[in-house]
Each structure stands twice: as C-alpha cells, then as structure tokens.
Motif scaffolding. Structure first.
Motif, PDB file in Angstrom:
ATOM      1  N   THR A 172     -25.763 -17.550 -62.107  1.00  0.00           N
ATOM      2  CA  THR A 172     -25.550 -18.891 -61.652  1.00  0.00           C
ATOM      3  C   THR A 172     -25.781 -18.634 -59.716  1.00  0.00           C
ATOM      4  OG1 THR A 172     -24.051 -19.730 -63.141  1.00  0.00           O
ATOM      5  CG2 THR A 172     -23.948 -20.559 -60.927  1.00  0.00           C
ATOM      6  N   LEU A 173     -25.339 -17.401 -59.489  1.00  0.00           N
ATOM      7  CA  LEU A 173     -25.441 -17.301 -58.050  1.00  0.00           C
ATOM      8  C   LEU A 173     -26.930 -17.027 -57.574  1.00  0.00           C
ATOM      9  CD1 LEU A 173     -24.396 -16.328 -55.388  1.00  0.00           C
ATOM     10  CD2 LEU A 173     -24.149 -14.060 -56.141  1.00  0.00           C
ATOM     11  N   LEU A 174     -27.663 -16.352 -58.602  1.00  0.00           N
ATOM     12  CA  LEU A 174     -29.084 -16.195 -58.220  1.00  0.00           C
ATOM     13  C   LEU A 174     -29.836 -17.392 -58.381  1.00  0.00           C
ATOM     14  CD1 LEU A 174     -29.830 -12.702 -60.021  1.00  0.00           C
ATOM     15  CD2 LEU A 174     -29.358 -12.854 -57.762  1.00  0.00           C
ATOM     16  N   SER A 175     -29.518 -18.291 -59.294  1.00  0.00           N
ATOM     17  CA  SER A 175     -30.250 -19.554 -59.344  1.00  0.00           C
ATOM     18  C   SER A 175     -30.104 -20.567 -58.415  1.00  0.00           C
ATOM     19  CB  SER A 175     -29.672 -20.165 -60.798  1.00  0.00           C
ATOM     20  OG  SER A 175     -30.032 -19.187 -61.833  1.00  0.00           O
ATOM     21  N   ALA A 325     -24.614 -27.547 -55.398  1.00  0.00           N
ATOM     22  CA  ALA A 325     -25.109 -26.301 -55.196  1.00  0.00           C
ATOM     23  C   ALA A 325     -24.086 -25.369 -54.461  1.00  0.00           C
ATOM     24  CB  ALA A 325     -26.259 -26.201 -54.147  1.00  0.00           C
ATOM     25  N   PHE A 326     -23.353 -25.893 -53.447  1.00  0.00           N
ATOM     26  CA  PHE A 326     -22.310 -24.998 -53.040  1.00  0.00           C
ATOM     27  C   PHE A 326     -21.294 -24.760 -53.793  1.00  0.00           C
ATOM     28  CE2 PHE A 326     -18.438 -24.247 -50.472  1.00  0.00           C
ATOM     29  CZ  PHE A 326     -18.779 -23.602 -49.488  1.00  0.00           C
ATOM     30  N   ASP A 327     -20.727 -25.617 -54.697  1.00  0.00           N
ATOM     31  CA  ASP A 327     -19.923 -25.496 -55.725  1.00  0.00           C
ATOM     32  C   ASP A 327     -20.210 -24.473 -56.388  1.00  0.00           C
ATOM     33  OD1 ASP A 327     -17.281 -26.315 -56.973  1.00  0.00           O
ATOM     34  OD2 ASP A 327     -18.763 -26.747 -58.655  1.00  0.00           O
ATOM     35  N   ARG A 328     -21.526 -24.505 -57.181  1.00  0.00           N
ATOM     36  CA  ARG A 328     -22.032 -23.408 -58.011  1.00  0.00           C
ATOM     37  C   ARG A 328     -21.945 -21.967 -57.474  1.00  0.00           C
ATOM     38  NH1 ARG A 328     -20.947 -25.687 -62.445  1.00  0.00           N
ATOM     39  NH2 ARG A 328     -22.035 -27.891 -62.716  1.00  0.00           N
ATOM     40  N   VAL A 329     -22.479 -21.828 -56.168  1.00  0.00           N
ATOM     41  CA  VAL A 329     -22.636 -20.636 -55.377  1.00  0.00           C
ATOM     42  C   VAL A 329     -21.243 -19.996 -55.152  1.00  0.00           C
ATOM     43  CG1 VAL A 329     -23.282 -19.621 -53.237  1.00  0.00           C
ATOM     44  CG2 VAL A 329     -24.701 -20.997 -54.345  1.00  0.00           C
ATOM     45  N   GLN A 330     -20.409 -21.320 -54.744  1.00  0.00           N
ATOM     46  CA  GLN A 330     -18.804 -20.536 -54.305  1.00  0.00           C
ATOM     47  C   GLN A 330     -18.103 -20.271 -55.526  1.00  0.00           C
ATOM     48  OE1 GLN A 330     -15.986 -23.089 -55.066  1.00  0.00           O
ATOM     49  NE2 GLN A 330     -14.734 -21.297 -54.567  1.00  0.00           N
ATOM     50  N   ALA A 332     -19.584 -18.943 -58.352  1.00  0.00           N
ATOM     51  CA  ALA A 332     -19.849 -17.701 -59.038  1.00  0.00           C
ATOM     52  C   ALA A 332     -19.419 -16.429 -57.764  1.00  0.00           C
ATOM     53  CB  ALA A 332     -21.512 -17.576 -58.609  1.00  0.00           C
ATOM     54  N   LEU A 333     -19.167 -16.877 -56.491  1.00  0.00           N
ATOM     55  CA  LEU A 333     -18.793 -15.690 -55.698  1.00  0.00           C
ATOM     56  C   LEU A 333     -17.408 -15.655 -55.943  1.00  0.00           C
ATOM     57  CD1 LEU A 333     -20.756 -16.511 -52.442  1.00  0.00           C
ATOM     58  CD2 LEU A 333     -21.096 -14.481 -53.918  1.00  0.00           C
ATOM     59  N   SER A 334     -16.621 -16.795 -56.283  1.00  0.00           N
ATOM     60  CA  SER A 334     -15.104 -16.642 -56.504  1.00  0.00           C
ATOM     61  C   SER A 334     -14.827 -16.261 -57.875  1.00  0.00           C
ATOM     62  CB  SER A 334     -14.523 -18.046 -56.166  1.00  0.00           C
ATOM     63  OG  SER A 334     -14.756 -18.639 -55.027  1.00  0.00           O
ATOM     64  N   TRP A 335     -15.641 -15.763 -58.606  1.00  0.00           N
ATOM     65  CA  TRP A 335     -15.415 -15.216 -59.994  1.00  0.00           C
ATOM     66  C   TRP A 335     -14.126 -14.291 -59.961  1.00  0.00           C
ATOM     67  CZ3 TRP A 335     -15.218 -10.503 -62.200  1.00  0.00           C
ATOM     68  CH2 TRP A 335     -15.184 -10.368 -63.805  1.00  0.00           C
ATOM     69  N   PHE A 336     -14.119 -13.296 -58.957  1.00  0.00           N
ATOM     70  CA  PHE A 336     -13.227 -12.149 -58.993  1.00  0.00           C
ATOM     71  C   PHE A 336     -11.634 -13.169 -58.396  1.00  0.00           C
ATOM     72  CE2 PHE A 336     -10.333  -9.432 -56.575  1.00  0.00           C
ATOM     73  CZ  PHE A 336     -10.393  -8.180 -57.343  1.00  0.00           C
ATOM     74  N   VAL A 337     -11.784 -14.245 -57.650  1.00  0.00           N
ATOM     75  CA  VAL A 337     -10.562 -14.744 -57.518  1.00  0.00           C
ATOM     76  C   VAL A 337      -9.981 -15.478 -58.727  1.00  0.00           C
ATOM     77  CG1 VAL A 337      -9.493 -16.464 -55.999  1.00  0.00           C
ATOM     78  CG2 VAL A 337     -11.132 -14.992 -54.963  1.00  0.00           C
ATOM     79  N   ASP A 338     -11.008 -16.168 -59.250  1.00  0.00           N
ATOM     80  CA  ASP A 338     -10.401 -17.238 -60.353  1.00  0.00           C
ATOM     81  C   ASP A 338     -10.037 -16.418 -61.782  1.00  0.00           C
ATOM     82  OD1 ASP A 338     -11.171 -19.039 -58.865  1.00  0.00           O
ATOM     83  OD2 ASP A 338     -13.372 -19.501 -59.631  1.00  0.00           O
ATOM     84  N   ASN A 339     -10.480 -15.173 -61.604  1.00  0.00           N
ATOM     85  CA  ASN A 339     -10.111 -14.414 -63.050  1.00  0.00           C
ATOM     86  C   ASN A 339      -9.067 -13.137 -62.812  1.00  0.00           C
ATOM     87  OD1 ASN A 339     -12.191 -15.516 -65.307  1.00  0.00           O
ATOM     88  ND2 ASN A 339     -13.315 -15.422 -63.419  1.00  0.00           N
ATOM     89  N   TYR A 340      -8.519 -13.210 -61.725  1.00  0.00           N
ATOM     90  CA  TYR A 340      -7.840 -12.148 -61.084  1.00  0.00           C
ATOM     91  C   TYR A 340      -6.854 -11.693 -62.163  1.00  0.00           C
ATOM     92  CZ  TYR A 340      -5.926  -8.428 -58.422  1.00  0.00           C
ATOM     93  OH  TYR A 340      -5.441  -7.168 -58.093  1.00  0.00           O
ATOM     94  N   ASP A 341      -6.016 -12.877 -62.678  1.00  0.00           N
ATOM     95  CA  ASP A 341      -4.872 -12.548 -63.436  1.00  0.00           C
ATOM     96  C   ASP A 341      -5.434 -11.945 -64.790  1.00  0.00           C
ATOM     97  OD1 ASP A 341      -6.284 -14.587 -63.969  1.00  0.00           O
ATOM     98  OD2 ASP A 341      -4.264 -16.039 -64.838  1.00  0.00           O
ATOM     99  N   GLN A 342      -6.598 -12.504 -65.309  1.00  0.00           N
ATOM    100  CA  GLN A 342      -7.092 -11.757 -66.576  1.00  0.00           C
ATOM    101  C   GLN A 342      -7.454 -10.440 -66.497  1.00  0.00           C
ATOM    102  OE1 GLN A 342      -9.671 -14.352 -69.312  1.00  0.00           O
ATOM    103  NE2 GLN A 342      -9.384 -16.211 -67.999  1.00  0.00           N
ATOM    104  N   ILE A 343      -7.938 -10.208 -65.314  1.00  0.00           N
ATOM    105  CA  ILE A 343      -8.574  -8.736 -64.826  1.00  0.00           C
ATOM    106  C   ILE A 343      -7.649  -7.896 -64.880  1.00  0.00           C
ATOM    107  CG2 ILE A 343      -9.773  -7.293 -63.136  1.00  0.00           C
ATOM    108  CD1 ILE A 343     -11.281  -9.814 -62.389  1.00  0.00           C
ATOM    109  N   ALA A 344      -6.232  -8.460 -64.513  1.00  0.00           N
ATOM    110  CA  ALA A 344      -5.256  -7.570 -64.361  1.00  0.00           C
ATOM    111  C   ALA A 344      -4.699  -7.147 -65.639  1.00  0.00           C
ATOM    112  CB  ALA A 344      -4.125  -8.087 -63.476  1.00  0.00           C
ATOM    113  N   ALA A 345      -4.591  -8.324 -66.566  1.00  0.00           N
ATOM    114  CA  ALA A 345      -4.131  -8.077 -68.175  1.00  0.00           C
ATOM    115  C   ALA A 345      -5.214  -7.177 -68.882  1.00  0.00           C
ATOM    116  CB  ALA A 345      -3.985  -9.504 -68.678  1.00  0.00           C
ATOM    117  N   TRP A 346      -6.540  -7.358 -68.547  1.00  0.00           N
ATOM    118  CA  TRP A 346      -7.508  -6.481 -69.296  1.00  0.00           C
ATOM    119  C   TRP A 346      -7.384  -5.034 -68.810  1.00  0.00           C
ATOM    120  CZ3 TRP A 346     -12.470  -4.663 -66.680  1.00  0.00           C
ATOM    121  CH2 TRP A 346     -13.398  -4.354 -67.548  1.00  0.00           C
ATOM    122  N   ARG A 347      -7.057  -4.707 -67.459  1.00  0.00           N
ATOM    123  CA  ARG A 347      -7.028  -3.620 -67.050  1.00  0.00           C
ATOM    124  C   ARG A 347      -5.697  -2.710 -67.849  1.00  0.00           C
ATOM    125  NH1 ARG A 347      -7.218  -0.933 -60.962  1.00  0.00           N
ATOM    126  NH2 ARG A 347      -6.926   1.315 -61.353  1.00  0.00           N
ATOM    127  N   ALA A 348      -4.633  -3.482 -67.817  1.00  0.00           N
ATOM    128  CA  ALA A 348      -3.502  -2.940 -68.380  1.00  0.00           C
ATOM    129  C   ALA A 348      -3.701  -2.709 -69.809  1.00  0.00           C
ATOM    130  CB  ALA A 348      -2.308  -3.986 -68.445  1.00  0.00           C
TER     131      ALA A 348
END
Length: 592
Positions: A172-175, A325-330, A332-348
């Motif tokens: 999405t970011l590249l597109s 377009a800004f919403d899509r770029v933002q 994509a770039l905010s993937w880490f922010v939006d999924n932080y709780d899942q990433i934390a659970a995945w790491r545990a």
C-alpha cells in the motif's frame, strides 16, 4: 549506546526465534506445497486488494469533481463504476480472509501434531513434570498442555495475520506514496532571505507524523510484552489447578479440603486478575494514544492541503483524492502503531513456544548414558545401574543383579530408599539414571509395570481395560474372563458403559482393574509396585496366586514391591535396599 546495541541484539534474536519456529512448516513438512500455494494465493489477493484501493482512490477524484461541477452524467456513470469496483474488492476481501484462516488452521494442525509428538516421545512429558518441580534455576517451561493447545493457535494466528498485514502495508505504501507525491505538490517558504522549496510535502508530513507516532507507541506499549507473557502463565496455572481439583475431588472431599483449595484457587486467580489489571492499564494508555493518533490523522491531510484548495490550485476531487491517498500512506506507515498490542502478544507467545522448544533439546542433552543389549541367556541382567535424585544426589546403586525366567523377587527397603525409582529405571523413564543392562529380546514388548495408582482413560470400560492397546484386539470373552479373575464380576456386564473410571471406582477396584489388564495382556515380565495395597488380605492372596500362575505359564518372572508380610510368601527371592557407604549412594541393592 550500549543499551541500543542490546535492544537491537534482542530484536535480532527474537526475529531468529520466529524464523526458526515458522520455517519448518513451509520448508520441511509433508504439507509444504499446499502451504506455499496458500501463502502465494494470499499474497496475490493482498496485491489485488491494494490495486483495487488504487482504483478507488482515482474514482474519488472523478466522483467528487463531478459533484463539484454538478455533472449528473459523470456522477451516475461513476456510481455504476463504483458498483463493480466495490463488488470486486468484496470478493477479494472474502477469499483473502478465508484462505488466511485456512492457512492458519493447517499450520496450527501441523505445529500441534509436531510438538505433541515431541512431547509424548521418549517419556518427555513425564520428565518435564519431574524436572519442573525438582530442578532449581533451569526449570522446564510451565504448563506444556497450554503451550500445545493455546500458544500454537496464537502463534500461527498472529504470525499469519501480522505478516500479511505488514505485506499489505508495504505494498500500500509503495502504491500510494507516488500518488500522494504527485498530488501534494511542493511547499515553499523563505528562510533567512532564501527561498526553500520542499517537493512532495504531504509525503514528508505523513512520514514525520507516523515516525513520531511509532516511537511514542513503542514506549507507551512496551510493558505489554512481559505482561502478556505472565498473563498466559497465570491463566494456565489457574486452569491447571481447577483441573486438579476435579481429578482429586474425592480425596479433597474426604479430607474436607475445600477451604484450602478455595484459598489456593483464590491466590492463583488473584495473580490472573492482578496481572490483567496491570495489562489493561498499559493497554488503556496505548488506546488513549492510538485513538487520538487515528482521529488526528482524519483531519490532518485536510489541514495541510486546505490552503491549496481555498486558493483554487486544486478542486474538491483532488482534495478528496489527496485525503484518501494520505490516509492509505499514513495507515501503512502506522502499521506498527495500530498493531502494537498484537505484536506484544505475538512476541510473548513466541517466547513461550521457543522456551518449550528449547526444553526438548535441554532434556535430550541431559539424557544419561545408557547401554542395553539383547541377552542371549534370556534374562534381565543389571550389570550396573546408578539412580540419582533430581537434584543430582546419588540415591541407589545396583550391580550384578539378575532376574531369570521362573524367578519371583520381592523388593524391600525403607520408605524413600528408591524402590519405585528402581522400577522406573528398569522401565527406562527415570531421567537421572545411568544404566548398563542386558535385556531379553522380548522385554520391550512383554514387560508390564503395575503402579500403585493406575491410569484409566475416560470412556468405555473395555477401552480402559485394554489400554493402551485398542479394545478391538480382544474379544468380549477375554475381557470378561480377565475381570472375573481380578475379582470384578460386577463389571462384566458393563464393558460398553462410558464413564470416568478413576472417579467412579474405589481404590481397591481400580487396582483390581489394573490387575485385570495384566491378566488380559499376559506379560512375561511383570513388575508390581504396591499394586495390591488397597486390597484385603484374602483378595491379595487370590490375586497373587493368579499372577504367579500367569508368569509361570509365560515362562517369565514376577518382581514386586510390597510392605505386607503376606506378600512375601509369594516370592522365592528378596532384594533388600540397604544403606550405602558414606561417600556413595544412599542405598545399594543386596540380592538374595
């Protein structure tokens, strides 16, 4: 600087762990080609979904320009175009979801079977429990049942979901970054007498916005990793103790131990709630931030692009296209922010499975040196066997002992001297044993050990009696005859009754059912560990008479552990566990 290096090293180590857990399914499993096909299809569907979003972004410009220009023909044409664009996107989204879930299910199935096989192989499940309650420092992981049943599901779900989400974000970011760069134009200003022009201004604003957000999200949500790990452990401990109360319900009821169990369960549940409260407080802080971050992102592109719109440089359609377009770029770039709780659970979850995986290698590395060979003399020869306690202290030494066909041996010694551990060493399940044995060729197939507390699976009585063999191997007449010989005539008519037999039968009935199992299977080498302790003397004498007849008919041997004087009369030889030398094992076996 040192702290940053250690963080990067920890991140690399975690990535290596996740890679080692993930790749066997896709590279070496029997399901690897189907897994690769599903993964490829999901990737293509993700690419198709992004392509549809690009088309919808272009549709935004044409549609809103038609509204601004009051062009009815273009308006209705674009509504028709939206219909098939939206339908195509829905079809892609549905099959992307379905195939993703299918891949996750198949991967979970393989991982669960793989780790279940490893856990059950070579008595690892038994050794883990012994080691977990006995070792200091390097204890095996807690609750392997939860790691197999729940953590495997979480790991595969998070890994597939997060990896596909990351792929979608990158594509999405590249597109859209090129679209946003073209639409956003340049931003110029004068600084110290010089004109500065920034091309693709909206792109740089999106990057800055999301980098700041990702850094803040990491520092706000970082405690969730450790808290998620603890939460899974506390939940499993609480559930495990509930199961133990159910399994030992009769003993607890007889002891009137409800108060103690309530306190124990209360303490474990307090751990669950206390850690969960800390977790939701951390999540609350992250939710405050992510929701504020997301709401601000809704109006941020309009604020930045509004001056160009009001100056007449762009029309409403271009403004909406820029916002999309800004919403899509933002996004994509905010993937880490939006999924932080899942990433934390995945790491545990990944850390829990990794520690479970590493425990197998640790147990294998700690396996004692064992040598066994087929004995041409058709006898059990214990040339040397040293048994130790879990802490490493030497417990029992056996040298030059022998059990030949026709023998009947009674093992005697004080409590705690290692009598039952001697049987475990002979069976090959005691992890702290060094053995040099010569065994009969049929020992593995025709040796049977009867413990004081036997195990019976829930289900039909015939299955409990034949365990671990399939009940279909034996006819009704054989099963009924074994029950009668074991003094259980009342159970003869209940072969097909399903029940929890270890709960419904008394201790004496359970021991007689285990003896019926031996009479049914007709082992040649029979080891009886206090397996008649719950019987009255008359029943015990009858049972031993029949066990003696059984092993004589099989040209085998009977070895028993018992404290009752009446049992001694059924054995011709004794092994006495006597105190050892001060600088050696606590006990040694004196044969006679």
């Amino acid at each position: 600087m040192t702290e940053k290096i250690s963080k990067w090293r920890a991140l690399r180590e975690f990535a290596a762990k996740a890679w080692r857990l993930s790749m066997p399914y896709y590279l070496h499993s029997e399901d690897k080609w189907k897994a690769r096909g599903l993964l490829l299809a999901i990737v293509l569907l993700n690419l198709g979904a992004v392509y549809m979003l690009v088309l919808l972004n272009e549709w935004n410009r044409v549609f809103y320009d038609a509204l601004q220009n009051k062009d009815a023909a273009v308006f209705w044409r674009e509504l028709g175009r939206f219909t098939y664009l939206a339908f195509s996107f829905i079809v892609i989204a549905v099959y992307r979801f379905y195939l993703t879930q299918l891949l996750q299910m198949r991967w979970r199935e393989w991982m669960t079977k793989h780790y279940m096989d490893r856990w059950l192989a070579n008595h690892r499940f038994y050794q883990m429990e012994l080691a977990r309650y006995s070792r200091e420092g390097n204890a095996p992981p807690d609750n392997p049942d939860q790691r197999i049943a729940e953590d495997m599901n979480l790991f595969t779900s998070y890994t597939v979901g997060l990896s596909m989400g990351l792929l979608n974000a990158v594509v999405t970011l590249l597109s859209f970054i090129g679209i946003l760069w073209t639409l956003s134009g340049s931003f110029g200003f004068t600084f110290q007498g010089r004109h500065v022009d920034i091309p693709g201004f909206m792109v740089w604003m999106a990057v800055l916005y999301c980098v700041v957000g990702s850094v803040l999200a990491h520092y706000i949500g970082r405690p969730q990793i450790a808290l998620n790990f603890k939460q899974q452990r506390f939940e499993a401990d609480f559930r495990h103790h509930l199961v133990r109360v159910r399994e030992y319900s009769e003993s607890i009821a007889l002891d009137k131990g409800e108060g103690v169990e309530r306190r124990q369960l209360g303490l474990r549940f307090a751990d669950v709630l206390g850690n969960y409260l800390r977790l939701i407080r951390t999540q609350k802080r992250l939710v405050w931030f992510t929701n504020g971050f997301g709401q601000a992102a809704t109006v941020f592109p309009f604020i930045v692009a509004a001056p160009r719109f009001f100056s007449g440089a762009i029309q409403l359609g271009e403004l909406m296209q820029i916002a999309s377009a800004f919403d899509r770029v933002q996004g994509a770039l905010s993937w880490f922010v939006d999924n932080y709780d899942q990433i934390a659970a995945w790491r545990a979850t990944t850390d829990r499975i990794t520690s479970f995986d590493e425990s197998f290698a640790a147990l294998q590395a700690g396996d004692p040196a064992t040598a066994s060979e087929t004995n041409a003399e058709d006898a059990i020869a214990l040339d040397a066997m040293d048994l130790a306690l879990p802490g490493g202290a030497a417990l029992l030494a056996v040298q030059g002992a022998r059990i030949a066909p026709g023998d009947s041996v009674l093992v005697q010694g004080p409590s705690g001297s290692g009598k039952s551990t001697l049987f475990r060493g002979l069976a090959g399940i005691w992890p702290w044993a060094k053995r040099r044995l010569r065994l009969p060729a049929d020992f593995d197939a025709r040796a049977m050990f009867l413990p004081q507390r036997p195990y019976f699976p829930n289900g039909r009585l015939r299955d409990a009696l034949a365990y671990p063999e399939p009940a279909a191997r034996y006819g009704d007449e054989e099963l009924q005859a074994a029950l009668r010989e074991a003094l259980l005539p009342d159970l003869v008519a209940r072969l097909d009754d399903p029940d929890a037999w270890d709960q419904k039968l008394s201790g004496g009935e359970q021991q007689r059912l285990a003896i019926a199992r031996a009479l049914l299977k007709k082992p040649r080498w029979l080891f009886v560990d206090e397996a008649t302790s719950a019987l009255d003397e008359a029943a015990e004498a009858t049972v031993y008479e029949r066990l003696q007849a059984l092993v004589r008919a099989q040209n085998g041997a009977l070895v028993s552990i018992a404290h009752r004087p009446g049992v001694a009369g059924w054995h011709a030889r004794r092994w006495v566990l006597e105190p050892g030398a001060a600088d050696g094992p606590r006990y040694r076996v004196a044969t006679g």
